[in-house]
Scaffold this motif. Structure first.
Motif, PDB file in Angstrom:
ATOM      1  N   ALA A  25       7.266  10.936  -1.759  1.00  0.00           N
ATOM      2  CA  ALA A  25       7.667  10.777  -0.356  1.00  0.00           C
ATOM      3  C   ALA A  25       6.535  11.162   0.580  1.00  0.00           C
ATOM      4  O   ALA A  25       6.265  10.470   1.571  1.00  0.00           O
ATOM      5  CB  ALA A  25       8.908  11.622  -0.077  1.00  0.00           C
ATOM      6  N   PHE A  26       5.865  12.275   0.275  1.00  0.00           N
ATOM      7  CA  PHE A  26       4.741  12.690   1.133  1.00  0.00           C
ATOM      8  C   PHE A  26       3.589  11.705   1.057  1.00  0.00           C
ATOM      9  O   PHE A  26       2.946  11.392   2.072  1.00  0.00           O
ATOM     10  CB  PHE A  26       4.268  14.095   0.755  1.00  0.00           C
ATOM     11  CG  PHE A  26       5.224  15.180   1.169  1.00  0.00           C
ATOM     12  CD1 PHE A  26       5.746  15.232   2.444  1.00  0.00           C
ATOM     13  CD2 PHE A  26       5.600  16.156   0.259  1.00  0.00           C
ATOM     14  CE1 PHE A  26       6.627  16.225   2.822  1.00  0.00           C
ATOM     15  CE2 PHE A  26       6.482  17.164   0.621  1.00  0.00           C
ATOM     16  CZ  PHE A  26       7.003  17.202   1.913  1.00  0.00           C
ATOM     17  N   ALA A  27       3.292  11.195  -0.133  1.00  0.00           N
ATOM     18  CA  ALA A  27       2.215  10.221  -0.290  1.00  0.00           C
ATOM     19  C   ALA A  27       2.551   8.927   0.444  1.00  0.00           C
ATOM     20  O   ALA A  27       1.683   8.337   1.101  1.00  0.00           O
ATOM     21  CB  ALA A  27       1.956   9.945  -1.763  1.00  0.00           C
ATOM     22  N   GLY A  28       3.808   8.486   0.348  1.00  0.00           N
ATOM     23  CA  GLY A  28       4.217   7.277   1.074  1.00  0.00           C
ATOM     24  C   GLY A  28       4.131   7.472   2.570  1.00  0.00           C
ATOM     25  O   GLY A  28       3.697   6.570   3.310  1.00  0.00           O
ATOM     26  N   GLY A  86      -1.479   6.150   7.583  1.00  0.00           N
ATOM     27  CA  GLY A  86      -2.830   5.600   7.508  1.00  0.00           C
ATOM     28  C   GLY A  86      -2.889   4.112   7.766  1.00  0.00           C
ATOM     29  O   GLY A  86      -3.819   3.616   8.406  1.00  0.00           O
ATOM     30  N   VAL A  87      -1.893   3.391   7.278  1.00  0.00           N
ATOM     31  CA  VAL A  87      -1.899   1.933   7.441  1.00  0.00           C
ATOM     32  C   VAL A  87      -1.542   1.527   8.866  1.00  0.00           C
ATOM     33  O   VAL A  87      -2.219   0.701   9.482  1.00  0.00           O
ATOM     34  CB  VAL A  87      -0.922   1.271   6.445  1.00  0.00           C
ATOM     35  CG1 VAL A  87      -0.708  -0.198   6.782  1.00  0.00           C
ATOM     36  CG2 VAL A  87      -1.448   1.408   5.029  1.00  0.00           C
ATOM     37  N   ILE A 135       0.838  -1.201   0.000  1.00  0.00           N
ATOM     38  CA  ILE A 135       0.000   0.000   0.000  1.00  0.00           C
ATOM     39  C   ILE A 135       0.872   1.249   0.000  1.00  0.00           C
ATOM     40  O   ILE A 135       0.639   2.195  -0.762  1.00  0.00           O
ATOM     41  CB  ILE A 135      -0.967  -0.010   1.209  1.00  0.00           C
ATOM     42  CG1 ILE A 135      -1.985  -1.146   1.051  1.00  0.00           C
ATOM     43  CG2 ILE A 135      -1.679   1.333   1.355  1.00  0.00           C
ATOM     44  CD1 ILE A 135      -2.852  -1.376   2.279  1.00  0.00           C
ATOM     45  N   VAL A 136       1.907   1.262   0.849  1.00  0.00           N
ATOM     46  CA  VAL A 136       2.784   2.438   0.936  1.00  0.00           C
ATOM     47  C   VAL A 136       3.515   2.648  -0.380  1.00  0.00           C
ATOM     48  O   VAL A 136       3.569   3.766  -0.916  1.00  0.00           O
ATOM     49  CB  VAL A 136       3.777   2.286   2.117  1.00  0.00           C
ATOM     50  CG1 VAL A 136       4.820   3.382   2.100  1.00  0.00           C
ATOM     51  CG2 VAL A 136       3.015   2.277   3.441  1.00  0.00           C
ATOM     52  N   ALA A 137       4.077   1.576  -0.944  1.00  0.00           N
ATOM     53  CA  ALA A 137       4.812   1.695  -2.201  1.00  0.00           C
ATOM     54  C   ALA A 137       3.879   2.087  -3.346  1.00  0.00           C
ATOM     55  O   ALA A 137       4.238   2.921  -4.191  1.00  0.00           O
ATOM     56  CB  ALA A 137       5.516   0.376  -2.524  1.00  0.00           C
ATOM     57  N   GLY A 138       2.692   1.533  -3.369  1.00  0.00           N
ATOM     58  CA  GLY A 138       1.724   1.864  -4.418  1.00  0.00           C
ATOM     59  C   GLY A 138       1.305   3.325  -4.358  1.00  0.00           C
ATOM     60  O   GLY A 138       1.205   3.997  -5.397  1.00  0.00           O
ATOM     61  N   ALA A 139       1.059   3.829  -3.160  1.00  0.00           N
ATOM     62  CA  ALA A 139       0.675   5.236  -3.017  1.00  0.00           C
ATOM     63  C   ALA A 139       1.820   6.148  -3.444  1.00  0.00           C
ATOM     64  O   ALA A 139       1.608   7.132  -4.164  1.00  0.00           O
ATOM     65  CB  ALA A 139       0.261   5.527  -1.574  1.00  0.00           C
ATOM     66  N   ALA A 140       3.034   5.812  -3.004  1.00  0.00           N
ATOM     67  CA  ALA A 140       4.191   6.646  -3.365  1.00  0.00           C
ATOM     68  C   ALA A 140       4.416   6.633  -4.877  1.00  0.00           C
ATOM     69  O   ALA A 140       4.680   7.679  -5.477  1.00  0.00           O
ATOM     70  CB  ALA A 140       5.439   6.151  -2.632  1.00  0.00           C
TER      71      ALA A 140
END
Length: 133
Positions: A111-114, A120-121, A85-90
């Motif tokens: 970076a901010f999105a990650g 969030g996760v 999820i983190v990598a996908g958002a970033a």
């Protein structure tokens, strides 16, 4: 008793005569009757619309219940897929920004999105202080 009957008869006759001779009173009676009829019609129309809306809302709720249950299950299992999820958002947000603005803004947005996805996760509590009592 005759005296009581005589007193009632003229007053009834006077009221009837007053209603016929007083156009204001008869106009008001007509307006009140029309208003009551209009309000009764409006109430029945509103009740019919409310019943129709409620039945449609009920059927939508029945159809949405399984979908919302699946969403809740995925949300509960979010920590199992945290890195993805983190990598996908970033990648998604950073890639879109990089295509539009360039490499450096894309890297910053990624970076901010990650970071936001990580918070969030995993539920990072930034302002929580470890105070021992």
């Amino acid at each position: 008793m005759d005296h009581g009957e005589k007193s009632n008869a003229p007053s009834e006759r006077t009221n009837t005569e007053n209603n016929k001779s007083n156009p204001l009173r008869s106009s008001l009676k007509t307006v009140v009757d029309v208003t009551n009829s209009t309000l009764a019609t409006l109430e029945s129309t509103t009740n019919a619309a409310t019943d129709s809306f409620a039945s449609r809302l009920r059927s939508l709720a029945i159809q949405a219940k399984p979908v919302l249950q699946n969403v809740a299950d995925v949300y509960q299992a979010r920590k199992e897929y945290g890195p993805q999820i983190v990598a996908g958002a970033a990648m998604a947000f950073g890639g879109a920004a990089a295509l539009r603005r360039g490499k450096i803004p894309g890297a910053l947005v990624g970076a901010f999105a990650g970071t936001g996805a990580y918070a969030g996760v995993y539920g990072v509590e930034v302002f929580k202080a470890d105070v021992e009592s």
